[in-house]
Design a protein around this motif. Structure first.
Motif, PDB file in Angstrom:
ATOM      1  N   ILE A   1       2.557  12.159  -6.972  1.00 34.97           N
ATOM      2  CA  ILE A   1       3.674  11.440  -6.345  1.00 34.97           C
ATOM      3  C   ILE A   1       3.477   9.955  -6.602  1.00 34.97           C
ATOM      4  CG2 ILE A   1       4.911  10.978  -4.203  1.00 34.97           C
ATOM      5  CD1 ILE A   1       3.918  13.605  -3.116  1.00 34.97           C
ATOM      6  N   TYR A   2       4.501   9.317  -7.156  1.00 35.32           N
ATOM      7  CA  TYR A   2       4.478   7.885  -7.446  1.00 35.32           C
ATOM      8  C   TYR A   2       5.518   7.197  -6.569  1.00 35.32           C
ATOM      9  CZ  TYR A   2       1.978   9.387 -11.655  1.00 35.32           C
ATOM     10  OH  TYR A   2       1.085   9.958 -12.519  1.00 35.32           O
TER      11      TYR A   2
ATOM     12  N   PHE B   1       7.264   1.551  -7.220  1.00 31.15           N
ATOM     13  CA  PHE B   1       6.651   0.588  -8.131  1.00 31.15           C
ATOM     14  C   PHE B   1       5.847   1.270  -9.233  1.00 31.15           C
ATOM     15  CE2 PHE B   1       6.819  -1.409  -3.885  1.00 31.15           C
ATOM     16  CZ  PHE B   1       7.731  -2.412  -4.163  1.00 31.15           C
ATOM     17  N   GLY B   2       5.825   2.612  -9.244  1.00 30.46           N
ATOM     18  CA  GLY B   2       5.099   3.335 -10.270  1.00 30.46           C
ATOM     19  C   GLY B   2       3.629   3.524  -9.972  1.00 30.46           C
ATOM     20  N   ARG B   3       3.199   3.262  -8.742  1.00 27.12           N
ATOM     21  CA  ARG B   3       1.791   3.427  -8.383  1.00 27.12           C
ATOM     22  C   ARG B   3       1.577   4.825  -7.800  1.00 27.12           C
ATOM     23  NH1 ARG B   3       3.194  -1.800  -6.571  1.00 27.12           N
ATOM     24  NH2 ARG B   3       2.111  -3.455  -7.695  1.00 27.12           N
ATOM     25  N   LEU B   4       0.423   5.395  -8.083  1.00 27.95           N
ATOM     26  CA  LEU B   4       0.104   6.747  -7.635  1.00 27.95           C
ATOM     27  C   LEU B   4      -0.171   6.747  -6.140  1.00 27.95           C
ATOM     28  CD1 LEU B   4      -0.475   9.670  -8.546  1.00 27.95           C
ATOM     29  CD2 LEU B   4      -2.882   9.011  -8.781  1.00 27.95           C
ATOM     30  N   MET B   5       0.533   7.631  -5.418  1.00 25.63           N
ATOM     31  CA  MET B   5       0.356   7.755  -3.979  1.00 25.63           C
ATOM     32  C   MET B   5      -0.463   8.980  -3.596  1.00 25.63           C
ATOM     33  SD  MET B   5       4.182   6.828  -2.608  1.00 25.63           S
ATOM     34  CE  MET B   5       3.678   6.951  -0.917  1.00 25.63           C
ATOM     35  N   LEU B   6      -0.289  10.075  -4.325  1.00 27.45           N
ATOM     36  CA  LEU B   6      -0.951  11.326  -3.959  1.00 27.45           C
ATOM     37  C   LEU B   6      -1.115  12.186  -5.189  1.00 27.45           C
ATOM     38  CD1 LEU B   6      -1.952  13.227  -1.624  1.00 27.45           C
ATOM     39  CD2 LEU B   6       0.355  14.172  -1.599  1.00 27.45           C
ATOM     40  N   GLY B   7      -2.270  12.876  -5.277  1.00 22.15           N
ATOM     41  CA  GLY B   7      -2.496  13.874  -6.317  1.00 22.15           C
ATOM     42  C   GLY B   7      -2.818  13.276  -7.670  1.00 22.15           C
TER      43      GLY B   7
ATOM     44  N   PRO C   1      -7.010  23.779   5.529  1.00 17.75           N
ATOM     45  CA  PRO C   1      -7.615  22.434   5.525  1.00 17.75           C
ATOM     46  C   PRO C   1      -6.548  21.347   5.554  1.00 17.75           C
ATOM     47  CG  PRO C   1      -7.754  23.429   3.343  1.00 17.75           C
ATOM     48  CD  PRO C   1      -7.252  24.504   4.265  1.00 17.75           C
ATOM     49  N   ALA C   2      -6.934  20.190   6.059  1.00 21.09           N
ATOM     50  CA  ALA C   2      -6.000  19.067   6.155  1.00 21.09           C
ATOM     51  C   ALA C   2      -5.640  18.547   4.769  1.00 21.09           C
ATOM     52  CB  ALA C   2      -6.603  17.953   7.007  1.00 21.09           C
ATOM     53  N   LYS C   3      -4.443  18.016   4.651  1.00 19.27           N
ATOM     54  CA  LYS C   3      -3.985  17.477   3.371  1.00 19.27           C
ATOM     55  C   LYS C   3      -4.610  16.113   3.107  1.00 19.27           C
ATOM     56  CE  LYS C   3       0.505  19.814   3.547  1.00 19.27           C
ATOM     57  NZ  LYS C   3       1.981  19.635   3.503  1.00 19.27           N
ATOM     58  N   ASP C   4      -4.626  15.749   1.849  1.00 14.70           N
ATOM     59  CA  ASP C   4      -5.157  14.434   1.468  1.00 14.70           C
ATOM     60  C   ASP C   4      -4.238  13.332   1.972  1.00 14.70           C
ATOM     61  OD1 ASP C   4      -7.150  15.798   0.156  1.00 14.70           O
ATOM     62  OD2 ASP C   4      -6.137  15.741  -1.795  1.00 14.70           O
ATOM     63  N   PRO C   5      -4.814  12.211   2.409  1.00 12.20           N
ATOM     64  CA  PRO C   5      -3.965  11.106   2.885  1.00 12.20           C
ATOM     65  C   PRO C   5      -3.192  10.463   1.741  1.00 12.20           C
ATOM     66  CG  PRO C   5      -6.263  10.427   2.796  1.00 12.20           C
ATOM     67  CD  PRO C   5      -6.259  11.891   2.500  1.00 12.20           C
ATOM     68  N   ILE C   6      -2.038   9.929   2.072  1.00  8.94           N
ATOM     69  CA  ILE C   6      -1.181   9.269   1.091  1.00  8.94           C
ATOM     70  C   ILE C   6      -1.556   7.795   1.015  1.00  8.94           C
ATOM     71  CG2 ILE C   6       1.195   8.619   0.522  1.00  8.94           C
ATOM     72  CD1 ILE C   6       2.130  11.165   1.816  1.00  8.94           C
ATOM     73  N   ILE C   7      -1.735   7.305  -0.193  1.00  7.54           N
ATOM     74  CA  ILE C   7      -2.058   5.893  -0.416  1.00  7.54           C
ATOM     75  C   ILE C   7      -0.748   5.117  -0.454  1.00  7.54           C
ATOM     76  CG2 ILE C   7      -3.197   4.250  -1.934  1.00  7.54           C
ATOM     77  CD1 ILE C   7      -4.850   6.590  -3.025  1.00  7.54           C
ATOM     78  N   LYS C   8      -0.527   4.276   0.550  1.00  6.39           N
ATOM     79  CA  LYS C   8       0.708   3.514   0.635  1.00  6.39           C
ATOM     80  C   LYS C   8       0.550   2.151  -0.029  1.00  6.39           C
ATOM     81  CE  LYS C   8       2.353   5.672   4.879  1.00  6.39           C
ATOM     82  NZ  LYS C   8       2.862   5.455   6.265  1.00  6.39           N
ATOM     83  N   THR C   9       1.615   1.684  -0.644  1.00  3.29           N
ATOM     84  CA  THR C   9       1.631   0.383  -1.296  1.00  3.29           C
ATOM     85  C   THR C   9       2.166  -0.658  -0.322  1.00  3.29           C
ATOM     86  OG1 THR C   9       2.017   1.434  -3.420  1.00  3.29           O
ATOM     87  CG2 THR C   9       2.487  -0.904  -3.260  1.00  3.29           C
TER      88      THR C   9
END
Length: 327
Positions: free
Chosen positions: A241-242, A245-251, A288-296
């Motif tokens: 998921i991007y 701005f084209g930055r990777l948020m998840l996966g 299991p819990a999901k990975d956290p999303i990296i927010k910009t």
């Protein structure tokens, strides 16, 4: 003796001019009076009759008026003899699909980790066979409306619908997505994806998909049947998921992961043109819990003059000052 007087043309024309002027005035006044009488015949003067209307003791407050809000306008209206109509919270009813999952399937703990040859695996398999009596009755009811339904072939068909729905979600084709998922599942799949880019890919199937649960229930009226079938699917997928701005948020697109999912497929059985669509997913409590999303987050840079240039290497990000919210 008579004196001789010379004839003057101007003296002779004066009486004639006065006579013509008086004639013109008379004819103009006559025409004016005639025109007034004709207008009076064709355009009568309107007559206004006052009508007494009912006096209103309660006047609703005008919109946008500041400082004149009543504490309780309903009590004031009741005192004036005006009864407010009761407000009902109405929700739209969609008969093409149900609003939830009937008797959701409870996945056994440790599924896809325990071997069917182990002691715990044999216990789980025995419990599934005992609980399959209701599913067999539901499958028999589904076959009455869908003669081509088969529990062996349906799992593969459900997996194809799942793959096609997620590929359509990546390109966001609304019309095709509505034909693959129900109206309940559509907002859950598209919520929050407006300014994001999805990259999803189905790599392989680790285990053959199989039907583990089936239910058939009527809704709203008797005979309005809906069929729901739960399919267990263990596969390997990639998801990235991007943000806008084209930055990777998840996966990641290069690192696939093993995913165990329980898909719920639904069909309106009474509708002869109905088809099986993805209705939802069942997430077990032990998952299991999901990975956290990296927010910009956007950090404002320094204010530069027209002749200055920004050097990112020498710029230090300011730290947020501590704020005391309560004493």
């Amino acid at each position: 003796m008579f004196s001789s007087v010379s004839a003057n043309p101007s003296n002779m024309a004066a009486p004639v001019t006065r006579t013509l002027a008086s004639f013109q005035r008379t004819s103009w006044s006559a025409l004016k009076a005639q025109e007034t009488s004709v207008c009076a015949l064709w355009h009568p003067i309107p007559v206004f009759v006052p009508v007494r209307t009912k006096k209103r003791y309660f006047i609703p407050p005008a919109a946008g008026v500041k400082g004149k809000h009543d504490v309780n306008p309903e009590a004031k209206a009741r005192a004036a003899g005006v009864v407010f109509r009761q407000q009902y919270m109405e929700r739209a009813i969609n008969i093409a699909c149900s609003a939830g999952i009937f008797d959701p399937y409870v996945p056994p703990e440790g599924d896809a980790r325990l071997s069917s040859l182990s002691k715990e695996g044999l216990k789980q398999r025995t419990m599934q066979l005992q609980q399959s009596a209701a599913s067999q009755l539901a499958i028999r009811k589904i076959k009455e409306f869908d003669s081509e339904f088969s529990s062996k072939d349906f799992a593969t068909r459900a997996q194809e619908i799942f793959i096609e729905a997620h590929n359509t979600l990546c390109i966001f084709n609304k019309e095709k997505l509505h034909s693959l998922v129900t109206e309940r599942c559509y907002p859950e799949m598209t919520r929050g994806n407006r300014y994001k880019s999805l990259r999803w890919r189905f790599v392989e199937s680790l285990e053959a998909p199989r039907v583990v649960h089936a239910r058939s229930t009527d809704m709203v009226s008797k005979g309005n049947l809906y069929g729901q079938v739960t399919v267990r699917m263990h596969s390997r997928q990639t998801l990235a998921i991007y943000d806008r701005f084209g930055r990777l948020m998840l996966g990641s697109e290069d690192h696939p992961k093993d995913v165990l999912e329980y898909l719920v497929m639904e069909r309106h059985l009474v509708n002869p043109y109905g088809c099986w669509r993805l209705h939802g997913k069942i997430v077990p409590a032990w998952a299991p819990a999901k990975d956290p999303i990296i927010k910009t987050v956007m950090i404002p840079g320094p204010k530069l003059k027209p002749e200055e240039e920004f050097d990112a290497l020498n710029y230090q990000v300011p730290k947020v000052e501590a704020v005391q919210w309560s004493k």
